[in-house]
Design an enzyme around this catalytic site. Structure first.
Site, PDB file in Angstrom:
ATOM      1  N   GLN A   1       2.799   9.965   1.754  1.00 52.93           N
ATOM      2  CA  GLN A   1       3.925   9.425   1.783  1.00 52.93           C
ATOM      3  C   GLN A   1       5.199   9.751   0.936  1.00 52.93           C
ATOM      4  OE1 GLN A   1       2.107   5.176   2.435  1.00 52.93           O
ATOM      5  NE2 GLN A   1       4.270   5.141   3.654  1.00 52.93           N
TER       6      GLN A   1
ATOM      7  N   HIS B   1      -2.433   7.620   6.918  1.00 49.11           N
ATOM      8  CA  HIS B   1      -1.637   8.569   6.378  1.00 49.11           C
ATOM      9  C   HIS B   1      -2.169   9.701   5.995  1.00 49.11           C
ATOM     10  CE1 HIS B   1       2.283   6.315   6.577  1.00 49.11           C
ATOM     11  NE2 HIS B   1       1.743   5.338   6.029  1.00 49.11           N
TER      12      HIS B   1
ATOM     13  N   GLY C   1       0.797  -1.119   0.246  1.00 52.63           N
ATOM     14  CA  GLY C   1       0.086  -0.145   0.084  1.00 52.63           C
ATOM     15  C   GLY C   1       0.942   1.251  -0.130  1.00 52.63           C
TER      16      GLY C   1
ATOM     17  N   CYS D   1       5.648   0.001   8.222  1.00 53.33           N
ATOM     18  CA  CYS D   1       5.240   1.100   7.272  1.00 53.33           C
ATOM     19  C   CYS D   1       6.498   1.743   6.462  1.00 53.33           C
ATOM     20  CB  CYS D   1       4.970   2.243   8.400  1.00 53.33           C
ATOM     21  SG  CYS D   1       4.515   3.920   7.431  1.00 53.33           S
ATOM     22  N   LEU D   2       6.261   1.855   5.053  1.00 57.68           N
ATOM     23  CA  LEU D   2       7.223   2.375   4.253  1.00 57.68           C
ATOM     24  C   LEU D   2       8.028   3.537   4.763  1.00 57.68           C
ATOM     25  CD1 LEU D   2       5.982   1.375   0.944  1.00 57.68           C
ATOM     26  CD2 LEU D   2       7.441   0.049   2.187  1.00 57.68           C
TER      27      LEU D   2
ATOM     28  N   HIS E   1      -4.710   1.693   7.621  1.00 59.08           N
ATOM     29  CA  HIS E   1      -3.378   2.273   7.719  1.00 59.08           C
ATOM     30  C   HIS E   1      -3.054   3.174   6.732  1.00 59.08           C
ATOM     31  CE1 HIS E   1       1.068   1.624   8.446  1.00 59.08           C
ATOM     32  NE2 HIS E   1       0.942   2.052   7.131  1.00 59.08           N
ATOM     33  N   GLU E   2      -3.701   3.166   5.400  1.00 54.93           N
ATOM     34  CA  GLU E   2      -3.244   4.169   4.447  1.00 54.93           C
ATOM     35  C   GLU E   2      -4.185   5.555   4.723  1.00 54.93           C
ATOM     36  OE1 GLU E   2      -0.637   1.520   2.785  1.00 54.93           O
ATOM     37  OE2 GLU E   2      -0.802   3.552   2.593  1.00 54.93           O
TER      38      GLU E   2
END
Ligand SMILES: O=C(O)C[C@@H](Cc1ccccc1)[C@H](O)SCc1ccccc1
Ligand SMILES: [Zn+2]
Length: 166
Positions: free
Chosen positions: A49, A136, A44, A90-91, A132-133
């Site tokens: 991000q 963000h 994702g 998480c990236l 989660h996204e």
């Protein structure tokens, strides 16, 4: 490829604005985000991000890059009070994983890459990932769900790594 912002970069705390026009310019960003996500690799990626603060998410939960999904101006509604735990990464917080509890089933309403509205019910990994996204897009990170002590330890370790970079 786009650069992924890393915690504790304050730009990750920006609340993203709704997408106004689903046009070819947006679709170019969508393609760049998929390239960046697959390269990371991740399942994702939120526009926040990559420092573009609009309400856009790309996702692909498949093993072979066969199920690319786009969520524009997503809205979710929990469908149960039950929560499910997941060891989230998480990236934007590379190398750290923490257990996070989230609503187990949600209803998602969003626009697709052609600007058409769609709705779907999600559970399991799709429910975890979309929540989660969307966090963000609201300037929230999974480290916000752990103790301040743990969050500070993660912050200090990443700040050290960022200082060591050129
Ligand atoms: O938003 C991101 O940073 C990408 C996240 C998405 C995600 C986080 C937690 C749980 C599910 C998805 C991940 O870094 S993508 C890497 C990954 C791959 C398989 C399973 C979980 C996480
Ligand atoms: Zn993330």
């Amino acid at each position: 490829k786009l650069e992924i912002l890393e915690f504790p970069d304050p730009r990750l705390r920006t609340v993203a604005k709704p997408v106004e026009k689903v046009d070819d310019e947006l679709r170019k960003l969508i393609d760049d985000m998929f390239e960046t996500m697959y390269d990371a690799p991740g399942i994702g990626l939120a526009a926040s991000q990559v420092n573009v603060h609009i309400r856009l998410i790309v996702m692909d939960l498949s093993e072979d890059k066969s199920e690319p999904r786009v969520f524009i101006n997503p809205e979710i509604t929990p469908l149960t009070d039950d929560t499910a735990p997941y060891e989230e990464g998480c990236l934007s917080v590379p190398g750290f994983y923490e257990k996070v509890e989230r609503p187990a089933r949600v209803r998602i309403k969003a626009l697709d890459r052609d600007g058409n509205t769609f709705e779907e019910e999600a559970d399991e990994l799709l429910a975890t990932c979309i929540q989660h996204e969307i966090d963000h897009l609201d300037g929230k990170l999974f480290v916000d769900y752990v103790s301040r002590l743990k969050r500070d330890r993660i912050r200090k370790k990443l700040e050290k790594i960022h200082r060591q970079r050129a």
